[in-house]
Design a protein around this motif. Sequence first.
Motif, PDB file in Angstrom:
ATOM      1  N   ASN A 164       0.790  -1.375  -0.052  1.00 42.79           N
ATOM      2  CA  ASN A 164      -0.353   0.118   0.259  1.00 42.79           C
ATOM      3  C   ASN A 164       0.358   1.421  -0.031  1.00 42.79           C
ATOM      4  O   ASN A 164       1.367   1.789   1.192  1.00 42.79           O
ATOM      5  N   ALA A 180      -0.436  -6.474   4.337  1.00 42.83           N
ATOM      6  CA  ALA A 180      -1.794  -6.772   5.702  1.00 42.83           C
ATOM      7  C   ALA A 180      -2.315  -7.785   5.363  1.00 42.83           C
ATOM      8  O   ALA A 180      -2.525  -7.499   3.809  1.00 42.83           O
ATOM      9  N   GLU A 181      -1.956  -8.398   6.067  1.00 43.15           N
ATOM     10  CA  GLU A 181      -2.971  -9.607   6.216  1.00 43.15           C
ATOM     11  C   GLU A 181      -4.763  -9.389   5.255  1.00 43.15           C
ATOM     12  O   GLU A 181      -5.917 -10.601   5.286  1.00 43.15           O
ATOM     13  N   ALA A 182      -5.596  -7.804   5.905  1.00 41.69           N
ATOM     14  CA  ALA A 182      -6.387  -7.947   4.761  1.00 41.69           C
ATOM     15  C   ALA A 182      -6.184  -7.985   3.447  1.00 41.69           C
ATOM     16  O   ALA A 182      -7.286  -7.791   2.680  1.00 41.69           O
ATOM     17  N   GLN A 183      -5.234  -7.747   2.924  1.00 44.88           N
ATOM     18  CA  GLN A 183      -5.226  -8.001   1.911  1.00 44.88           C
ATOM     19  C   GLN A 183      -4.262  -9.246   0.721  1.00 44.88           C
ATOM     20  O   GLN A 183      -4.004 -10.088   0.418  1.00 44.88           O
ATOM     21  N   LYS A 184      -4.454 -10.075   1.795  1.00 50.63           N
ATOM     22  CA  LYS A 184      -4.181 -11.493   1.505  1.00 50.63           C
ATOM     23  C   LYS A 184      -4.632 -12.627   0.416  1.00 50.63           C
ATOM     24  O   LYS A 184      -4.244 -13.013  -0.374  1.00 50.63           O
ATOM     25  N   ASP A 185      -5.997 -11.744   0.093  1.00 51.04           N
ATOM     26  CA  ASP A 185      -6.717 -12.755  -0.919  1.00 51.04           C
ATOM     27  C   ASP A 185      -5.945 -12.065  -2.530  1.00 51.04           C
ATOM     28  O   ASP A 185      -5.934 -12.533  -3.422  1.00 51.04           O
ATOM     29  N   VAL A 213      -3.223 -11.047  -2.399  1.00 52.13           N
ATOM     30  CA  VAL A 213      -1.546 -11.813  -2.053  1.00 52.13           C
ATOM     31  C   VAL A 213      -1.209 -13.039  -3.466  1.00 52.13           C
ATOM     32  O   VAL A 213      -0.475 -12.600  -4.463  1.00 52.13           O
ATOM     33  N   VAL A 214      -2.555 -13.000  -3.943  1.00 49.84           N
ATOM     34  CA  VAL A 214      -2.767 -14.527  -5.698  1.00 49.84           C
ATOM     35  C   VAL A 214      -2.136 -13.121  -6.548  1.00 49.84           C
ATOM     36  O   VAL A 214      -1.375 -13.946  -7.987  1.00 49.84           O
ATOM     37  N   TYR A 246       6.413 -13.515  -0.497  1.00 50.63           N
ATOM     38  CA  TYR A 246       5.284 -12.602   0.343  1.00 50.63           C
ATOM     39  C   TYR A 246       5.195 -12.721   1.636  1.00 50.63           C
ATOM     40  O   TYR A 246       5.650 -13.508   2.551  1.00 50.63           O
ATOM     41  N   VAL A 298       3.479 -11.270   5.573  1.00 52.84           N
ATOM     42  CA  VAL A 298       2.509 -10.271   6.424  1.00 52.84           C
ATOM     43  C   VAL A 298       2.321 -10.220   7.599  1.00 52.84           C
ATOM     44  O   VAL A 298       2.849 -10.300   8.128  1.00 52.84           O
ATOM     45  N   LYS A 299       2.048  -8.651   7.328  1.00 57.30           N
ATOM     46  CA  LYS A 299       2.662  -8.067   8.419  1.00 57.30           C
ATOM     47  C   LYS A 299       1.825  -8.119  10.177  1.00 57.30           C
ATOM     48  O   LYS A 299       0.258  -8.135   9.448  1.00 57.30           O
ATOM     49  N   PRO A 300       2.309  -8.159  11.474  1.00 57.33           N
ATOM     50  CA  PRO A 300       3.225  -8.135  11.484  1.00 57.33           C
ATOM     51  C   PRO A 300       4.118  -9.418  11.459  1.00 57.33           C
ATOM     52  O   PRO A 300       3.573 -10.670  11.694  1.00 57.33           O
ATOM     53  N   GLN A 336     -11.484  -8.939   0.698  1.00 54.38           N
ATOM     54  CA  GLN A 336     -10.508  -8.109   2.302  1.00 54.38           C
ATOM     55  C   GLN A 336     -10.225  -9.235   3.858  1.00 54.38           C
ATOM     56  O   GLN A 336      -9.046  -9.319   3.608  1.00 54.38           O
ATOM     57  N   GLY A 340      -9.406 -11.240   4.905  1.00 58.07           N
ATOM     58  CA  GLY A 340      -8.723 -12.012   4.663  1.00 58.07           C
ATOM     59  C   GLY A 340      -9.215 -13.138   4.945  1.00 58.07           C
ATOM     60  O   GLY A 340     -10.566 -13.803   4.710  1.00 58.07           O
ATOM     61  N   VAL A 399       3.358 -15.079  11.259  1.00 58.97           N
ATOM     62  CA  VAL A 399       3.544 -14.773  10.160  1.00 58.97           C
ATOM     63  C   VAL A 399       2.188 -14.695  10.001  1.00 58.97           C
ATOM     64  O   VAL A 399       1.791 -13.544   8.512  1.00 58.97           O
ATOM     65  N   PHE A 447       2.804  -4.119  15.186  1.00 62.54           N
ATOM     66  CA  PHE A 447       4.359  -3.902  15.109  1.00 62.54           C
ATOM     67  C   PHE A 447       4.522  -4.077  16.956  1.00 62.54           C
ATOM     68  O   PHE A 447       5.205  -4.962  17.967  1.00 62.54           O
TER      69      PHE A 447
END
Lengths: 125, 807
Positions: A58, A87-92, A94-95, A105, A107-109, B132, B134, B176, B251
């Motif tokens: 982002n 961030a985890e919100a964008q995991k999908d 990621v594809v 890739y 994922v935070k944190p 979104q 996830g 992770v 973090f």
Amino acid sequence: MDLNMKVLVVDDFATMRRILKNVLKQIGFTNMIEADDGSTALAVLKKDEVGLIISDWNMPKVSGLDLLKTVRSDESMKDMPFLMVTAEAQKDSVVQAVQAGVSNYIVKPFTPEAIKEKLEQIFKK
Amino acid sequence: MEDYLNTAKNLVDKLALEVVMLEPKDVPGLGVVLNRLDEVVGVFTGAGRETFAGLGKAIKSIGEKLVLGELPAPEQGLKQIEDGVSLFQEILRDADNIEAASEKIARFLSECGLSDAADKLPPPPCPPPLAQTGFSRATACFEEVAPLAQTGMTGMTHPSKAVAPGRAGRASRGRVWEGGESEEDAADKQGGAILDIAQDRELVENFIMEALEHLGTIEVNVLALEHDPENLEVIDAIFRPFHTIKGVSGFLNLSDINRLGHEVETLLDDARNQKLTVDEAITDVVLDAVDLMKAMINHLRQQLETGTVEPADFGLEAFLDRLRRIQVGEVEQIQSKAADVPEGDGTDTGSILVEKGIVTEQDVARALEKQAGPPRSDKKIGEILLEDKKATAREVAGALRDQKVLREGAGVSERGAEAVHFIKVDTEKLDNMVDMVGELVITQAMLGQDMTDLVSQDKKLYSNMGQLKRITAEIQRISMSMRMIPIKQTFQKMIRLVRDLSRKSEKKATLEMIGEETEIDRNMVDEIYDPLVHMVRNSVDHGIEKPEVRKAMGKPETGTVTLRAYHKGGNIVIEISDDGRGLDRDKIIARAIERNLIRSGENISDQEIYSLIFQPGFSTADEVTDVSGRGVGMDVVKRAIDKMRGALDIDSAKDQGTTVLMKLPLTMAIIDGITVRAGDRDYIIPTASVVESLRPDRADCTTVVDRGEMIKVRESLYPLVRLHELFDFEPAHHNPWEAIVVVAESDARHKCILVDELVGKQEIVIKSLGAQLKGVKGMAGGAILADGRVGLILDVPGLFEISENHS
């Protein structure tokens, strides 16, 4: 994994860049440069010899994905190791990054160990 | 027909090779496979072979899960992909036997815990644009598939069971994978510090600074969004910083900030994906979230500074509740809001809708008739069209927005997200540098003077000295400019103020900004903030009338407060004007006479009368109504401006509004001064305060009973200020007609300062007098003059004050 290689850290949030640099230092990297956006990152890439890009997804002007696509479309950089931070919100999505050719890739944190593991995977080959 | 089969066979063969090389954690390899599968699916879809395409999609979904680490047993997933590709090769060898192929595909899908439903559902299983939050989303997708999958399936893992080990697997793999909003994941997150804060205090400090900065830009963008609720770019510009703050706070283990960030982000994400229409409730809650987050971050800063760890209750839970309620909010409310947007004059909603081809002119005419009555309706055209079902809420809202753009020019969207690149430098360092540059300039000047004789004899020295002079002047200019920042940020903070104030006082007011790119000394930004807030508050609270009143007076219902900044003659001028009711001259005079500030019958200008509101006497609460509300704490403004060596001017017209002018020096470090000599001393009078200087005629020097010595300058009588009496030294001349008087101005009052001679005009770097002399009235500081002597800078308002007490 060559710990002396130049690592380009791209994130628009300075604190995040600092965190990443701290983590990289902990792993043993010594040579790091920063960019605060995909466009500045590209400028750095033109100038410096970079061995690894770690980029946030982002960002305001040129996103991590766009940066990745630009890097991959450049003959001289198409194999450049590229670790995407999301961030985890964008995991999908990621594809999307994977299909655009991201090396890996994370994922935070994340912990230093996790990032180390990812980097080892990238440089294993 | 044959063509597509050959292409497909080729592709699948390549795919098979790629899959053989694949390892579960080989992300780039998986990427290649996924891309290849896309190609395969494309070929079959193009040929109308949906069953085959379905197999491709199914394999791809396994690949995606592998990428996302959602499979409990990655090796098994890989095996499934291999099997799938083999199956592809097999059925392609006998492509005409569709029935057999379908059967085999179905069997494969069921074995993999997928179903042929994958074919019927929109591919891919979780469409990326909507995806979104996830994990929870992934689960939801899975459950959608489940009921279909169960029909006639044997040996498949129940989806919910398939998910559970997945989660366990992720948790055990370390941090992770931090999942979405589920409770377990949140608890997990607090389990251990990811980075040790104590080890990097600076990191937290950085975070605080950066986060606050980001919150500032969020605020501005939310306000922009209010005017343009569908601008995705603006929503994105708000979403991004929240997202980043959330990420970093994760973090740093700042779980409260992290949670708040997460919830706001979720809300904004819905807006971004157009699942939620932005309305007032949403902008309000986002602004409140900004405030709350600011409070939490400031609390954190306090903790860091004082070392205490006292917890504070920010009412986070209640707020998060409110956020979630809004997120699932009703659509009805939004519709009524859309038609509610105030309509102005000029380009009307009706014609915009006609132009867009949404309604016809007849529709508008009919709506106008309805509005005119009888019975007369208060409804807006948009509302009526909405009622008549001629246009949808979205269309009306769109038209209203277009209207806004038409009226304002296309300013709003530009405000979205422009970034200039900065580096951060400690202001103290900058100040030191400016100081040193000041010294450099002075040294250069001294050197120039010392070497005048030498220089005239030596051509090379002459040119070198000239060069030195140019360079130092340039360095000075650059170093000064480094402290200059646009006033924009300060102005922008007022948008929020005007919005909140007008809402609170049930008035309608907008803020207009002109010249916000004007630059101002960084050190002055904080200084002007409070006075500016004060004056803007006054303008809205007491200047702008209520909508009814304004309407009755024939003014537009919405009042305007205008902030304008510009440079004028080495000063920066900031104007705060409103189109409200203006000051009541007579009441101010009455009040001033009552308070002995002026005598009745005294001949004073309007300017001077209005300036009276800056007197401390006008600042108590019960006078709020007496003086049209002005004067509330205006003396505070005055003092702040004086401190900056600025000047205030006020102008007003009844029922038309009030304008306050703040005239400030460009910088507080350097002043433009006139050096004067009195006795053996050098004084500097700030040029801004000097009106003129002259040698009066003997006849113009008079003494007036009660008011002391006066000098007549043209038609006005000004009091004489004798520096030597105030500062106790022996001047060269005692008689004004032998010496020189400098007419100085402060507060619209003039006095003549008696000096022996004028030495010159120069830019002077101000040196503080040090702690002991700080409070001395009449002195603003010291300076090193070009000849190396020390001069004192006179503070004109202070000087006037002591001269009055002295006599």
